[in-house]
Scaffold this active site. Sequence first.
Site, short mmCIF file in Angstrom:
data_model
loop_
_atom_site.label_atom_id
_atom_site.label_comp_id
_atom_site.label_asym_id
_atom_site.label_seq_id
_atom_site.Cartn_x
_atom_site.Cartn_y
_atom_site.Cartn_z
N LYS A 272 0.77 -1.27 -0.01
CA LYS A 272 0.05 -0.03 -0.15
C LYS A 272 0.87 1.32 -0.10
CE LYS A 272 -3.39 2.57 3.00
NZ LYS A 272 -4.02 2.79 4.23
N ASP A 277 -2.52 10.41 3.79
CA ASP A 277 -3.96 9.84 3.95
C ASP A 277 -4.69 10.85 4.79
OD1 ASP A 277 -6.18 8.70 4.24
OD2 ASP A 277 -5.73 7.10 5.65
N LYS A 284 -10.15 12.85 8.12
CA LYS A 284 -9.59 12.24 9.78
C LYS A 284 -9.55 13.70 10.57
CE LYS A 284 -6.36 8.74 8.10
NZ LYS A 284 -6.89 7.67 8.97
N ASP A 295 1.57 6.16 5.59
CA ASP A 295 0.74 5.34 5.09
C ASP A 295 1.17 4.79 3.61
OD1 ASP A 295 -1.64 4.22 5.63
OD2 ASP A 295 -3.12 5.46 4.46
N ASP A 354 -12.20 7.05 3.79
CA ASP A 354 -10.96 6.68 4.71
C ASP A 354 -10.61 5.34 4.63
OD1 ASP A 354 -8.81 7.58 6.21
OD2 ASP A 354 -9.83 7.74 8.09
N GLU A 356 -9.36 3.49 2.57
CA GLU A 356 -8.99 3.66 0.91
C GLU A 356 -7.86 2.73 0.62
OE1 GLU A 356 -7.59 5.23 3.34
OE2 GLU A 356 -5.65 5.10 2.94
N ARG A 358 -7.80 -0.50 1.26
CA ARG A 358 -8.24 -1.84 0.59
C ARG A 358 -8.79 -1.50 -0.91
NH1 ARG A 358 -12.46 -2.05 5.49
NH2 ARG A 358 -10.92 -0.94 6.42
#
Length: 508
Positions: A272, A277, A284, A295, A354, A356, A358
């Site tokens: 990933k 993020d 967030k 991230d 959020d 994201e 996956r």
Amino acid sequence: MKLQTQISIKSAFAVQSKAVAILLPEKFSVKDLPQDLPDCGIDIEQFLQEAKFSGAQGSVAHLTIQVKPKKIMHLCFAGIGSKDASKKFNLEVLRRAFGTIVKWAQAKNYDELAINVPEAKDYGVDVDYFLQQLTVISYIAFYKFDTFITTIDKKDRERIIQLFLCVASADKKEAEAGHEKGVMIGDCVNQAREWVDTPPSKLTPIVLAEYAKAVAKEQGLKCTVFSEAEIIKMGMGGIAGVAAGSDQDAQFVILEYKSKKPKAQTIAFVGKGITFDSGGLSIKPANSMEEMKEDMAGAASVINALAALAELKPDVNVIGFAAITENLLGGSAQKPGDIITFYNGKTAEVRNTDAEGRLILADALSYAVKHYKLDAIIDVATLTGACIYAVGPFFSALLSDNDELAQKVYKAGELSGDRVWRLPFTPDFKEAVKSHIADIQNVGNPAIAAGTITAAWFLRHFTGDVPWVHLDIASSAYNVPNISYFGKGATGSSVRLLIEVAMQWNNK
Ligand code: BES
Ligand code: MN
Ligand code: ZN
């Protein structure tokens, strides 16, 4: 300051080093002290007793002695614990002792440090692997992200600390082989950490993809990079959806290491790479966003593991995939309620922008299983905040419905010290990502609270029949406390693990 390590066949006191570390077990006696400890007029046993040094994991004592008129030497005593039921010392305890010692010499600015390396057989490993591990951990301990600190002058930045790893002369060849690999692996782990620590506006998707290209060029790996336009054209609705809110071009990177061995198996690592993020429109809260440059740690691990493997040349083909984009909230950002279509044709309802990670992994996994004949696929992601609470900072979470592969990865974790803990992954949890209006939804049903597990079930829809392990490194990638060889910031978790998995691939 830079660390330089070398193997020496002199003893630690014979190399004329400014600082010397002495490793002692629990319940040590005088005979455990180095024979050639210079006489300094101090009763060392009494000193250690008064310093309350026990030899247990984490115990440490410092002593500065005068060995000749005008010659001062700094000693660091560090505990290595005791042998376990199988009469072996614990390698992780020794790694941490090394962490303590190296950080001490670094903080004190000593130009040289020497350590008598214990016997590899007391740790149940061969000399080559032992020195590899001790070298890697020395470089990990020495790492500091100080690129942006302007008060360090050039001279200080370029100063070199010499670390002498002192071994028996009979072990020299093996030790040097292990040391050489250790230097390289240590560099790869620290490279991954540096990318993670780099501010998010300096490490954009394009920059990260360029780094991957540079790695490929240097190591002779095959490298393919897809731009956002190509990602959209290929039908990767997950990566495209997340990237929609950002002005930066998304990138999908593939690195390929091919073993010379005929009929070698093939494994895929998928990372990933969210370079920042924000959460997207499901934004967030400020304090949760502060560290979200981390991230892309999964992608950094995959790229750097491939860099190392290109040199280590295991008898297994390894393909690295990195899905890279930002998760921001520009005018064309995807919205909660949107339905997207992935590379394998499945659809998902985006309930929370959020979740994201996956979404981008879904496309990367689909691509990997479609275009390659894989014997295993392992994805690595800072995927869920829940993981931090599930396993805590000293482990990454492992999820899989393949016991054999799970066991292989678990063992590689125990061996390398880059540890994983398996969470439940029964079909009970699969229900959590069912949607009424699409194939699946990107958040778990709150009644099935386990966020790390339900996220893994989302990914399971994209791995087909290939044996698969998911590693959630949200727990371990950043700010791990109390481990001597880490500091604040990135840890490089899963770089050592992925390397070990590939290196041990053909072993039972
Ligand atoms: N990148 C985060 C997960 C994360 C949190 C990593 C803390 C490292 C430290 C991920 O994209 C995320 O936001 N996950 C959400 C999912 C939720 C909305 C279903 C989370 O865990 O809160
Ligand atoms: Mn997120
Ligand atoms: Zn994320």
